[in-house]
Design a protein around this motif. Structure first.
Motif, PDB file in Angstrom:
ATOM      1  N   ARG A  96      11.854 -39.588  -5.784  1.00 24.77           N
ATOM      2  CA  ARG A  96      12.926 -39.395  -6.304  1.00 24.77           C
ATOM      3  C   ARG A  96      13.500 -38.004  -5.843  1.00 24.77           C
ATOM      4  N   PHE A  97      12.790 -37.313  -5.053  1.00 26.77           N
ATOM      5  CA  PHE A  97      13.110 -36.064  -4.337  1.00 26.77           C
ATOM      6  C   PHE A  97      13.639 -36.264  -2.926  1.00 26.77           C
ATOM      7  N   GLY A 125       2.459 -39.396   1.741  1.00 23.92           N
ATOM      8  CA  GLY A 125       3.233 -39.325   0.182  1.00 23.92           C
ATOM      9  C   GLY A 125       4.395 -38.594   0.084  1.00 23.92           C
ATOM     10  N   LEU A 126       5.290 -38.966  -0.224  1.00 23.79           N
ATOM     11  CA  LEU A 126       6.407 -37.906  -0.553  1.00 23.79           C
ATOM     12  C   LEU A 126       6.868 -38.207  -2.004  1.00 23.79           C
ATOM     13  N   TYR A 127       7.563 -37.269  -2.562  1.00 25.37           N
ATOM     14  CA  TYR A 127       7.794 -37.634  -3.990  1.00 25.37           C
ATOM     15  C   TYR A 127       9.220 -38.308  -3.924  1.00 25.37           C
ATOM     16  N   TYR A 142       9.277 -27.783  -2.902  1.00 23.97           N
ATOM     17  CA  TYR A 142       8.455 -27.823  -4.067  1.00 23.97           C
ATOM     18  C   TYR A 142       7.125 -27.258  -3.338  1.00 23.97           C
ATOM     19  N   PHE A 143       6.935 -27.793  -2.246  1.00 25.92           N
ATOM     20  CA  PHE A 143       5.449 -27.429  -1.464  1.00 25.92           C
ATOM     21  C   PHE A 143       5.555 -25.964  -1.271  1.00 25.92           C
ATOM     22  N   GLU A 161      14.188 -31.158  -0.901  1.00 26.02           N
ATOM     23  CA  GLU A 161      13.376 -30.781  -2.434  1.00 26.02           C
ATOM     24  C   GLU A 161      12.071 -31.056  -2.238  1.00 26.02           C
ATOM     25  N   GLU A 198       7.173 -23.630  -2.886  1.00 17.46           N
ATOM     26  CA  GLU A 198       7.000 -23.014  -3.875  1.00 17.46           C
ATOM     27  C   GLU A 198       5.518 -22.894  -4.409  1.00 17.46           C
ATOM     28  N   LEU A 199       4.809 -23.944  -4.134  1.00 18.18           N
ATOM     29  CA  LEU A 199       3.445 -23.972  -4.451  1.00 18.18           C
ATOM     30  C   LEU A 199       2.698 -23.179  -3.576  1.00 18.18           C
ATOM     31  N   ARG A 235      17.249 -39.040  -0.930  1.00 22.88           N
ATOM     32  CA  ARG A 235      16.101 -39.055  -1.537  1.00 22.88           C
ATOM     33  C   ARG A 235      14.996 -39.815  -0.734  1.00 22.88           C
ATOM     34  N   ASP A 284      -1.310 -41.106   5.666  1.00 18.03           N
ATOM     35  CA  ASP A 284      -0.807 -41.534   4.393  1.00 18.03           C
ATOM     36  C   ASP A 284       0.045 -40.341   4.039  1.00 18.03           C
ATOM     37  N   ARG A 321       6.159 -30.670   5.972  1.00 21.55           N
ATOM     38  CA  ARG A 321       5.535 -30.009   4.761  1.00 21.55           C
ATOM     39  C   ARG A 321       4.244 -29.589   4.765  1.00 21.55           C
TER      40      ARG A 321
END
Lengths: 299, 394
Positions: A94-95, A90-92, A103-104, A99, A106-107, A135, A88, A151
């Protein structure tokens, strides 16, 4: 001390129809540089086991240690040591791919030059440069899969879980995942492959654990399991073990219903939309009340 | 702290790329507030003018039986006397005629012999023009009565001034600001409340149920930061959007009033003082924070976008309906207890401020109640986010 050691892990979900033991006293350990198979039919408790180790769910009893960190005492260190890939993806939307990775990163507490370098490295490794700045919303499954792989290892974890990583993928995308697992093994990572597809497991795994109805029913090297069951194929060995376990313990319904409706299962969500009639009635009454009120107040 | 900022930054960036949020949170308040307020006043203004200037199209059943009334009506410049149509009901129905006066045959003789006469006036009350015409006819008949009586009194050597022995001089104690503020109070507070909800509505679902649906939730839960930090970042992002929405709506409304002050020609002034605008801003911001947390809690609870929308629609109506009902009760003086109930208290405080009757105790009770409600909502949202049975609900 093993890189991953699971110690009498259990998880009981309390549901409307009584308690369900999804993971029942499971213990095993695995080390760096191997691909360890976590095999079992759908709903056997593989995903729950992984989620317990990954500290997403809390075990009912038992514990596990990852890279020397206990899942109860140092959950954040455990998560830092783990990467996880599921089908599954799942990506953002709109990124862009970059990006999403940033984001990950940075998390996981990465930043600046070091993070950008790591992203660049993964983009090269997985041949993602062509679509790195597009995108994710319009990506093909294969492209999404690559971003998801990147990721899951952005923080360079010691242990990588692959939960049904190839189901639903086409041959090429599946190949990318398989190659990545092999490469991770070469780099000295521990790869845990959770699957019900035996041919991949046979090809990749050195040792496997077979889980059936929440219980560990076999734990050994692939060859040893095949020898013990007198077969030459892991698939046949698997079927024999599962069948004998079913006859031994009766053929009552599986301990844990396959979570097909779950938000994270490989087959995606089935939107079961309940029609909440109660609130429609409330609205109707309120709306009527309002109309009547307005009607009477106005001369 | 940096992790919370990372989550916040990501959600804001994500939402900025989505036209829907941009539209509801920024574009809508900027354009709708001035449009609704100034527009509705302009409309009211023009409607009032047309009603006052409208010439009533009226016909008498038979002008020859009532020459004195006919003469009188012809002299009225707001009445356009037409010859009687063949079918007056038809004429009123299709709008060519607005009122019809049925004159009895013995009109002039009865008048001469001091007998009361009944005129039947036909109108169609559902037609605004006809209803207005009816009122004009009534006024005209009243004036005609007076003129007949005055003539007769003079003939009998009595001063016709006795017809107006007692008159009323109206003196409204409500100041212009109060009267103007009353009208503003009907609409304006409601819109501030609406924007404080609507501004954060979409993003609240997007960062919660949307993340479940996109299947990014598990990946984010895998990251080594506490769920409290994740939910804080998300909450701050929702609150930011809602606050931006409220700021834009108050600012654009204030600007609209300064640029195009509505003028109804009568003794009403519509104005918003800077103090009122700041009060609305302050309370609107706290209101946004409270709704942000509640919306997020609802969003986290839902399994999918669709389900979240299903929950949020009644939530929205439940918040808006009492507000709209209480806003439109004329002369309603809320008891102190109602100042504890959000979001009603916000509406009441806005209204009081608009008519220049700000009460510090009401403002303080409202602020206190809203802050407590916000904190409770935030706690609910974080509790839900850390419950695995809800996060992994089927």
């Amino acid at each position: 001390m093993s890189l991953l050691s699971v110690d009498h892990l259990s998880k009981v979900f309390s549901g409307k129809n009584g308690d369900i033991t999804a993971v029942d006293d499971v213990s095993f350990s695995a080390d760096a540089g191997e691909i360890f198979g976590l095999l079992g039919p759908n709903g056997a408790g593989k995903t729950t086991t992984i989620r317990l180790i990954a500290t997403i769910l809390k075990p009912t009893s038992g514990t596990a240690r990852v890279n020397g960190h206990d899942i109860f005492k140092e959950p954040e260190e455990v998560r830092r040591s783990i990467g996880m890939l599921t089908t599954d993806v799942g990506l953002y939307d709109r990124f862009t791919a970059r990006e999403n990775l940033r984001y990950f990163g940075e998390l996981y507490g990465m930043q600046g030059e070091a993070l950008e370098k790591r992203i660049e490295e993964l983009l090269d490794l997985l041949e993602m440069q062509d679509f790195a700045d597009r995108r994710a919303g319009k990506f093909s499954t294969g492209m999404k899969q690559k971003v998801a792989i990147a990721r899951s290892v952005i923080h360079d974890p010691a242990v990588i879980f692959f939960d049904e990583p190839t189901s639903g993928l086409d041959v090429l995308a599946a190949q990318t995942v398989v190659r990545f697992m092999q490469r991770a093994q070469q780099m000295g990572k521990l790869v845990v492959l959770s699957t019900h597809e035996m041919h991949n497991a046979e090809k990749l795994c050195q040792r496997v654990a077979i889980i059936h109805r929440g219980k560990l029913v076999a734990l050994d090297s692939v060859q040893a399991i095949e020898q013990r069951t007198g077969t030459s194929l892991l698939e046949e060995a698997f079927l024999k073990i599962v069948r004998s376990d079913t006859t031994q313990h009766g053929s009552q319904k599986p301990a844990f219903q396959p979570k097909r409706k779950s938000i994270f299962t490989a087959q995606g969500i089935r939107i079961r939309e309940k029609i909440f009639t109660w609130w429609r009635v409330v609205i109707l009454i309120l709306a009527l009340g309002y109309v009547i009120y307005q009607f009477t107040m106005r001369k | 702290m940096r992790e919370i900022f990372t989550v916040w930054k990501k959600e804001i960036q994500d939402t900025l790329r989505d036209r829907r949020t941009l539209f509801t949170a920024v574009i809508m308040p900027i354009f709708i507030m001035p449009l609704v307020l100034v527009g509705s006043f302009k409309l009211q203004e023009s409607q009032q003018n047309t009603i006052a200037n409208q010439v009533a199209v009226v016909a008498l059943s038979d002008q020859s039986t009532a020459p004195s009334l006919t003469d009188f009506l012809v002299k009225q410049d707001k009445i356009d006397l037409q010859p009687a149509p063949a079918d007056f009901q038809q004429a009123i129905a299709n709008g060519t005629l607005q009122a019809y006066i049925d004159i009895p045959a013995d009109f002039e003789p009865s008048l001469a012999s001091d007998q009361p006469v009944t005129l039947t006036v036909y109108e169609k009350s559902t037609d605004t023009k006809s209803a207005t015409a009816f009122q004009k006819v009534q006024t005209a008949i009243l004036l005609f009565n007076e003129s007949v009586a005055a003539t007769k009194l003079s003939a009998a050597d009595v001063n016709p001034a006795i017809l107006h022995s007692v008159t009323v001089a109206a003196n409204d104690l409500a100041t212009e600001q109060e009267r103007g503020g009353y009208f503003l109070g009907l609409l304006l507070p409601m819109f501030i409340v609406i924007f404080s909800i609507a501004g954060g509505m979409y993003i609240a679902i997007d960062v919660s149920a949307g993340e479940k649906e996109r299947k990014t939730l598990e990946a984010i839960l895998m990251a080594p930061l506490s769920r409290l930090k994740i939910v804080s970042g998300k909450f701050l992002a929702v609150a930011t959007t809602a606050i931006v929405s409220v700021v834009f709506s108050v600012a654009s409304m204030y600007a609209a009033f300064k640029i195009w002050p509505p003028n109804l020609g009568t003794a009403l002034t519509f104005d918003i003082t800077l103090g009122t605008a700041l009060l609305m801003l302050g309370i609107g911001v706290i209101l946004s924070v409270m709704f942000a947390a509640l919306l997020l809690a609802v969003g986290i609870f839902a399994k999918s976008f669709k389900e979240a929308q299903n929950y949020i629609t009644p939530f929205y109506l439940l918040a808006i309906l009492p507000v709209s009902i209480f806003s439109s009760i004329p002369g309603f003086k809320p008891p102190l207890a109602l100042f504890v109930v959000p979001p009603l208290n916000a509406v009441f405080v806005f209204k009081e401020s608009l008519i220049g009757e700000t009460s510090s105790s009401h403002v303080l009770v409202t602020l206190g109640s809203l802050i407590v409600a916000s904190i409770v909502s935030i706690i609910i949202a974080t509790k839900i986010y850390s419950k695995e049975s809800i996060l992994f609900r089927d």
